[in-house]
Design a protein around this motif. Structure first.
Motif, PDB file in Angstrom:
ATOM      1  N   LYS A  28      52.876  49.619  22.900  1.00  0.00           N
ATOM      2  CA  LYS A  28      52.296  49.691  21.563  1.00  0.00           C
ATOM      3  C   LYS A  28      52.488  48.356  20.856  1.00  0.00           C
ATOM      4  O   LYS A  28      53.454  47.644  21.123  1.00  0.00           O
ATOM      5  CB  LYS A  28      52.947  50.801  20.735  1.00  0.00           C
ATOM      6  CG  LYS A  28      52.772  52.207  21.290  1.00  0.00           C
ATOM      7  CD  LYS A  28      53.505  53.218  20.434  1.00  0.00           C
ATOM      8  CE  LYS A  28      53.357  54.632  20.987  1.00  0.00           C
ATOM      9  NZ  LYS A  28      54.079  55.628  20.148  1.00  0.00           N
ATOM     10  N   GLU A  72      44.040  53.023  22.256  1.00  0.00           N
ATOM     11  CA  GLU A  72      43.924  53.995  21.177  1.00  0.00           C
ATOM     12  C   GLU A  72      44.391  53.321  19.898  1.00  0.00           C
ATOM     13  O   GLU A  72      45.314  52.512  19.917  1.00  0.00           O
ATOM     14  CB  GLU A  72      44.779  55.226  21.462  1.00  0.00           C
ATOM     15  CG  GLU A  72      44.327  56.014  22.676  1.00  0.00           C
ATOM     16  CD  GLU A  72      45.249  57.174  22.998  1.00  0.00           C
ATOM     17  OE1 GLU A  72      46.361  57.226  22.418  1.00  0.00           O
ATOM     18  OE2 GLU A  72      44.882  58.015  23.827  1.00  0.00           O
ATOM     19  N   ALA A  73      43.747  53.651  18.795  1.00  0.00           N
ATOM     20  CA  ALA A  73      44.120  53.089  17.501  1.00  0.00           C
ATOM     21  C   ALA A  73      44.720  54.176  16.632  1.00  0.00           C
ATOM     22  O   ALA A  73      44.161  55.265  16.505  1.00  0.00           O
ATOM     23  CB  ALA A  73      42.899  52.484  16.808  1.00  0.00           C
ATOM     24  N   ASN A  74      45.861  53.871  16.054  1.00  0.00           N
ATOM     25  CA  ASN A  74      46.537  54.801  15.141  1.00  0.00           C
ATOM     26  C   ASN A  74      46.994  54.004  13.934  1.00  0.00           C
ATOM     27  O   ASN A  74      48.042  53.367  13.952  1.00  0.00           O
ATOM     28  CB  ASN A  74      47.718  55.472  15.837  1.00  0.00           C
ATOM     29  CG  ASN A  74      48.387  56.510  14.951  1.00  0.00           C
ATOM     30  OD1 ASN A  74      47.850  56.915  13.913  1.00  0.00           O
ATOM     31  ND2 ASN A  74      49.578  56.934  15.344  1.00  0.00           N
ATOM     32  N   GLY A  75      46.181  54.018  12.899  1.00  0.00           N
ATOM     33  CA  GLY A  75      46.472  53.192  11.732  1.00  0.00           C
ATOM     34  C   GLY A  75      46.411  51.726  12.103  1.00  0.00           C
ATOM     35  O   GLY A  75      45.416  51.242  12.636  1.00  0.00           O
ATOM     36  N   GLU A  77      48.281  50.357  14.343  1.00  0.00           N
ATOM     37  CA  GLU A  77      48.884  50.206  15.661  1.00  0.00           C
ATOM     38  C   GLU A  77      47.851  50.473  16.760  1.00  0.00           C
ATOM     39  O   GLU A  77      47.007  51.352  16.635  1.00  0.00           O
ATOM     40  CB  GLU A  77      50.041  51.196  15.806  1.00  0.00           C
ATOM     41  CG  GLU A  77      50.856  51.048  17.074  1.00  0.00           C
ATOM     42  CD  GLU A  77      52.004  52.039  17.101  1.00  0.00           C
ATOM     43  OE1 GLU A  77      53.158  51.625  16.884  1.00  0.00           O
ATOM     44  OE2 GLU A  77      51.731  53.247  17.328  1.00  0.00           O
ATOM     45  N   SER A  79      47.604  51.067  21.084  1.00  0.00           N
ATOM     46  CA  SER A  79      48.428  51.423  22.229  1.00  0.00           C
ATOM     47  C   SER A  79      47.529  51.711  23.417  1.00  0.00           C
ATOM     48  O   SER A  79      46.315  51.937  23.267  1.00  0.00           O
ATOM     49  CB  SER A  79      49.291  52.655  21.912  1.00  0.00           C
ATOM     50  OG  SER A  79      48.475  53.769  21.606  1.00  0.00           O
ATOM     51  N   THR A  81      45.780  53.806  26.281  1.00  0.00           N
ATOM     52  CA  THR A  81      45.291  55.177  26.261  1.00  0.00           C
ATOM     53  C   THR A  81      46.194  56.111  27.069  1.00  0.00           C
ATOM     54  O   THR A  81      46.778  55.709  28.080  1.00  0.00           O
ATOM     55  CB  THR A  81      43.858  55.249  26.821  1.00  0.00           C
ATOM     56  OG1 THR A  81      43.397  56.586  26.758  1.00  0.00           O
ATOM     57  CG2 THR A  81      43.825  54.799  28.278  1.00  0.00           C
TER      58      THR A  81
END
Length: 291
Positions: A28, A72-75, A77, A79, A81
């Motif tokens: 991440k 993958e996008a989380n806010g 951040e 990371s 997949t």
């Protein structure tokens, strides 16, 4: 947008971004940090008038890796997949083509449609430059050209070579050309095709390959393109020259063995140079080096 449309999303840049996140803590990384590491302003002396200009390229790359499902996008951040397990740098190309062909993601269907068309061409005289492809697409497809143009064909060339659908070559005094040869890609798929089996009937082999990568014979995308434009006219249970060429190549590399049994269902492989009737394929547990 897809890798054909996003000119910044070349395989080398995608791989660079992938390696950075792969080697980060827990796979991440803060997106802004990733952007600055991959495109530091100190290496862009001509764009100091706009402090964000030097980030446009890498932002395009990261956006595309998220759309294809690699990140993958989380806010703030990003990371790796969770969809694909055991991802390594060595199997990156295989995992990317699996993302391209995922039923849950049609982001790169334009690439797959163009690839289906290219794999229907004669490997000995396939359109290897944009000028040649332009003429062939106009003749075989018509005005839609499968959405291809000069820039997109350049992107297509980069990804074709990286994913193992073909290779680039040139003769003295001529521009680089590409030719279809999916030997490398099929080699990477062999463990997924055979699973716990050592031998498969040729029909099982073709069906599994088409399911994993629908740009091959009997694959969904290949079938749709051919039904729409009638490019390929093969007799029943005959494989295309390109697929035949690739399987002959893998046989010469001793990664597979092609066999014929008189009482079994046969497919005809013909690459324009030789012809062979095949009923089953044996996997020897090794493939063409991925490079």
């Amino acid at each position: 947008m897809s890798v054909l449309n996003q000119i910044y999303a070349t395989p080398s840049r995608v791989r660079g971004a992938y390696r950075l996140v792969l080697n980060s803590d827990q796979h991440k990384l803060n997106r802004k940090t990733a952007e600055e590491i991959l495109s530091p302003q100190s290496l862009q002396p001509d764009v100091n008038h706009d402090k964000f200009e030097h980030l446009k390229m890498i932002r395009g790359v990261i956006n595309e890796t998220i759309k294809m499902g690699l990140f993958e996008a989380n806010g703030e951040e990003i990371s790796l997949t969770k969809q694909l397990e055991g991802m390594t740098d060595e199997n990156l190309a295989l995992n990317i083509i699996r993302l391209f062909t995922s039923e849950e993601n049609n982001e790169n269907d334009d690439f797959l449609r163009l690839m289906s068309w290219f794999l229907m061409q004669d490997p000995y005289c396939a359109p290897g430059t944009w000028d040649e492809a332009n003429i062939a697409l106009e003749k075989q497809i018509g005005g839609s050209m499968l959405g291809c143009n000069d820039n997109r064909f350049g992107q297509f060339t980069h990804w074709l070579v990286f994913l193992g659908f073909g290779w680039r070559y040139s003769f003295k005094g001529e521009r680089d050309k590409i030719t279809p040869d999916p030997s490398k890609l099929i080699s990477m798929f062999l463990p997924l095709i055979f699973e716990d089996n050592e031998i498969l009937s040729i029909q099982e082999f073709i069906q599994k390959l088409a399911t994993l990568c629908p740009v091959f014979e009997e694959g969904k995308i290949r079938t749709e393109i051919n039904q729409e434009y009638q490019i390929e006219s093969l007799p029943p249970k005959h494989l295309s020259k390109v697929t035949s060429f690739a399987l002959f190549h893998l046989g010469e590399q001793e990664s597979i063995e092609l066999a014929s049994k008189s009482d079994a269902d046969l497919y005809v492989l013909s690459d324009g140079d030789k012809e062979q009737r095949v009923s089953e394929i044996k996997w020897n547990g090794r493939g063409v080096p991925q490079g």
